[in-house]
Design a protein around this motif. Structure first.
Motif, PDB file in Angstrom:
ATOM      1  N   VAL A   1       0.838  -1.211   0.000  1.00 53.91           N
ATOM      2  CA  VAL A   1       0.000   0.000   0.000  1.00 53.91           C
ATOM      3  C   VAL A   1       0.869   1.255   0.000  1.00 53.91           C
ATOM      4  O   VAL A   1       0.629   2.195  -0.760  1.00 53.91           O
ATOM      5  N   THR A   2       1.877   1.252   0.845  1.00 57.22           N
ATOM      6  CA  THR A   2       2.759   2.426   0.913  1.00 57.22           C
ATOM      7  C   THR A   2       3.454   2.642  -0.420  1.00 57.22           C
ATOM      8  O   THR A   2       3.609   3.778  -0.881  1.00 57.22           O
TER       9      THR A   2
ATOM     10  N   LEU B   1       1.678   6.627  -6.797  1.00 55.98           N
ATOM     11  CA  LEU B   1       0.582   7.514  -7.196  1.00 55.98           C
ATOM     12  C   LEU B   1       1.003   8.969  -7.030  1.00 55.98           C
ATOM     13  O   LEU B   1       0.771   9.811  -7.903  1.00 55.98           O
ATOM     14  N   LEU B   2       1.646   9.226  -5.921  1.00 59.74           N
ATOM     15  CA  LEU B   2       2.104  10.589  -5.638  1.00 59.74           C
ATOM     16  C   LEU B   2       3.112  11.046  -6.685  1.00 59.74           C
ATOM     17  O   LEU B   2       3.047  12.172  -7.183  1.00 59.74           O
TER      18      LEU B   2
ATOM     19  N   LEU C   1      -5.265   1.393  -5.554  1.00 57.16           N
ATOM     20  CA  LEU C   1      -4.835   1.737  -4.201  1.00 57.16           C
ATOM     21  C   LEU C   1      -5.976   1.520  -3.208  1.00 57.16           C
ATOM     22  O   LEU C   1      -5.798   0.940  -2.142  1.00 57.16           O
TER      23      LEU C   1
ATOM     24  N   GLN D   1       1.006   4.088  -2.815  1.00 60.16           N
ATOM     25  CA  GLN D   1       0.756   5.503  -2.506  1.00 60.16           C
ATOM     26  C   GLN D   1       1.882   6.369  -3.048  1.00 60.16           C
ATOM     27  O   GLN D   1       1.653   7.440  -3.612  1.00 60.16           O
ATOM     28  N   ARG D   2       3.080   5.870  -2.847  1.00 57.86           N
ATOM     29  CA  ARG D   2       4.244   6.628  -3.305  1.00 57.86           C
ATOM     30  C   ARG D   2       4.236   6.752  -4.834  1.00 57.86           C
ATOM     31  O   ARG D   2       4.485   7.823  -5.375  1.00 57.86           O
TER      32      ARG D   2
ATOM     33  N   GLU E   1      -5.489   5.035  -8.594  1.00 55.88           N
ATOM     34  CA  GLU E   1      -6.250   5.358  -7.385  1.00 55.88           C
ATOM     35  C   GLU E   1      -7.164   4.197  -7.001  1.00 55.88           C
ATOM     36  O   GLU E   1      -7.271   3.809  -5.839  1.00 55.88           O
TER      37      GLU E   1
ATOM     38  N   GLY F   1      -5.757   1.102   0.669  1.00 57.26           N
ATOM     39  CA  GLY F   1      -5.095   2.368   0.947  1.00 57.26           C
ATOM     40  C   GLY F   1      -6.010   3.538   0.665  1.00 57.26           C
ATOM     41  O   GLY F   1      -7.142   3.377   0.197  1.00 57.26           O
ATOM     42  N   SER F   2      -5.509   4.724   0.933  1.00 54.93           N
ATOM     43  CA  SER F   2      -6.286   5.925   0.632  1.00 54.93           C
ATOM     44  C   SER F   2      -5.337   6.989   0.115  1.00 54.93           C
ATOM     45  O   SER F   2      -4.121   6.886   0.295  1.00 54.93           O
ATOM     46  N   VAL F   3      -5.933   8.000  -0.514  1.00 54.14           N
ATOM     47  CA  VAL F   3      -5.110   9.066  -1.059  1.00 54.14           C
ATOM     48  C   VAL F   3      -5.057  10.207  -0.066  1.00 54.14           C
ATOM     49  O   VAL F   3      -6.090  10.697   0.367  1.00 54.14           O
ATOM     50  N   SER F   4      -3.876  10.626   0.304  1.00 56.72           N
ATOM     51  CA  SER F   4      -3.782  11.768   1.212  1.00 56.72           C
ATOM     52  C   SER F   4      -3.639  13.023   0.387  1.00 56.72           C
ATOM     53  O   SER F   4      -2.798  13.116  -0.488  1.00 56.72           O
TER      54      SER F   4
END
Lengths: 150, 199
Positions: free
Chosen positions: A4-5, A11-12, A141, A8-9, A138, A146-149
């Motif tokens: 997940v991390t 995606l960012l 994720l 997220q990374r 997204e 996970g979620s989008v911050s």
């Protein structure tokens, strides 16, 4: 690093690159801020409307520029609409080509218009692919928990 | 993100308490965005795609029919629309004794000063340059009583604006707000922004 991390990374980083390369501008951020639990699909919905709108307009533009005698006011009106909607979702590169296109319309420059139309089609195709990739990432994720911050 | 606070914030029970905004824009994308922006600020939104439809909604088309129970607190319209422009719509609204007190805000993708001035002179409350952001819409809560006090206005007409003369045409009773004179107790003033974090 768990999956997940990592996602997220990625995606960012991907999102960041879209801004850096000028595909998206701050208005896209603005839209993301309007999304929440009560409207979790807002950005996808708006962008989908943009895709439909853009495709319709690009068709119209192609047809208009194929005419024997080009109606530049009509062409300009369509480009104006496309400029507006691309601006509203933050599709910066598309918007910029629209501005150049409008100038050619004003000058009644056929070659310029045809060139702009090709450019817009390219830029539109690019941003569409990139946004679809973004949305897919997204979705993956979220599916992984996970979620989008923002 | 602090959006949750905004959304759950100001849900007023009675529909008469809710600020009702009529949004006019020929772009589907823009209608969706403005609708979301206004709903985040707890407004009730009616979105139409043309000036003609806006007039129909208000009952200002040919018939000039009185629309029972209609309450519109703010009209926000795009400038560039096919057929009737936002400017034309603005004029029609300001010519109407029933609706002239309703604040009208113009949106445009083009930041053309003469255009802005023209709209303000015709009675527009404000002018928003597109693309519209939350901070633009939040500004709308600052519109004061009578619809004109906070306008960036030419000095010679300010006096005229402050005299709130009741509409001479009394055949259509003001359905816009429960009290008279219209808009004194404007629900717009009660628009609460529960977050500024989105600025």
């Amino acid at each position: 690093m768990d999956v997940v991390t990592q996602m997220q990374r990625q995606l960012l980083q991907y999102t960041s690159s879209l801004f850096k390369e000028g595909f998206l501008d701050d208005q896209f951020n603005q839209l993301q801020q309007l999304q929440d639990e009560s409207n979790p699909e807002f950005v996808v919905e708006v962008v989908t409307l943009f895709f439909e709108d853009a495709e319709r307009l690009l068709n119209e533009l192609s047809k208009s520029l194929e005419q024997e005698s080009i109606d530049f006011r009509r062409v300009d009106a369509h480009v104006h609409q496309l400029k507006g909607s691309s601006s509203s979702i933050g599709a910066q590169r598309v918007q910029r080509v629209c501005i150049a296109f409008k100038n050619f319309c004003e000058q009644q420059n056929v070659e310029g218009c045809l060139k702009s139309l090709q450019e817009i089609k390219q830029e539109y195709s690019l941003v569409k692919t990139k946004l679809e990739t973004l949305f897919k990432m997204e979705k993956q994720l979220f599916a992984a928990g996970g979620s989008v911050s923002r | 993100m602090e959006c949750e606070g905004v959304v759950s914030g100001v849900r007023m029970g009675e529909s008469s308490e809710e600020v009702h905004v009529l949004a006019v824009d020929d772009s589907l994308v823009d209608r969706k965005v403005i609708e979301r922006l206004l709903k985040i600020l707890a407004c009730k939104v009616t979105a139409v795609d043309s000036g003609v439809r806006a007039l129909e909604y208000l009952g200002l088309d040919q018939s000039d029919a009185f629309v029972e129970g209609l309450k519109v607190d703010l009209i926000i319209t795009d400038y560039c629309m096919p057929g009737m422009t936002g400017y034309d719509l603005l004029k029609k609204i300001k010519e109407s004794s029933t609706f002239r007190e309703i604040p009208v805000v113009i949106m445009s993708s083009e930041n053309i000063l003469p255009r802005i001035d023209r709209c303000l002179e015709e009675g527009a409350e404000d002018f928003i340059v597109k693309p519209v952001k939350l901070s633009d819409v939040k500004r709308l809560k600052d519109y004061g009583v009578g619809g004109r006090i906070n306008k960036r206005k030419l000095p010679d007409t300010t006096e005229l604006d402050l005299s709130s003369s009741p509409p001479s045409d009394s055949s259509s009773s003001p359905s816009i707000s429960p009290s008279s004179p219209p808009v004194i107790d404007s629900p717009i003033q009660r628009l609460k922004m529960t977050t500024t974090a989105l600025d």
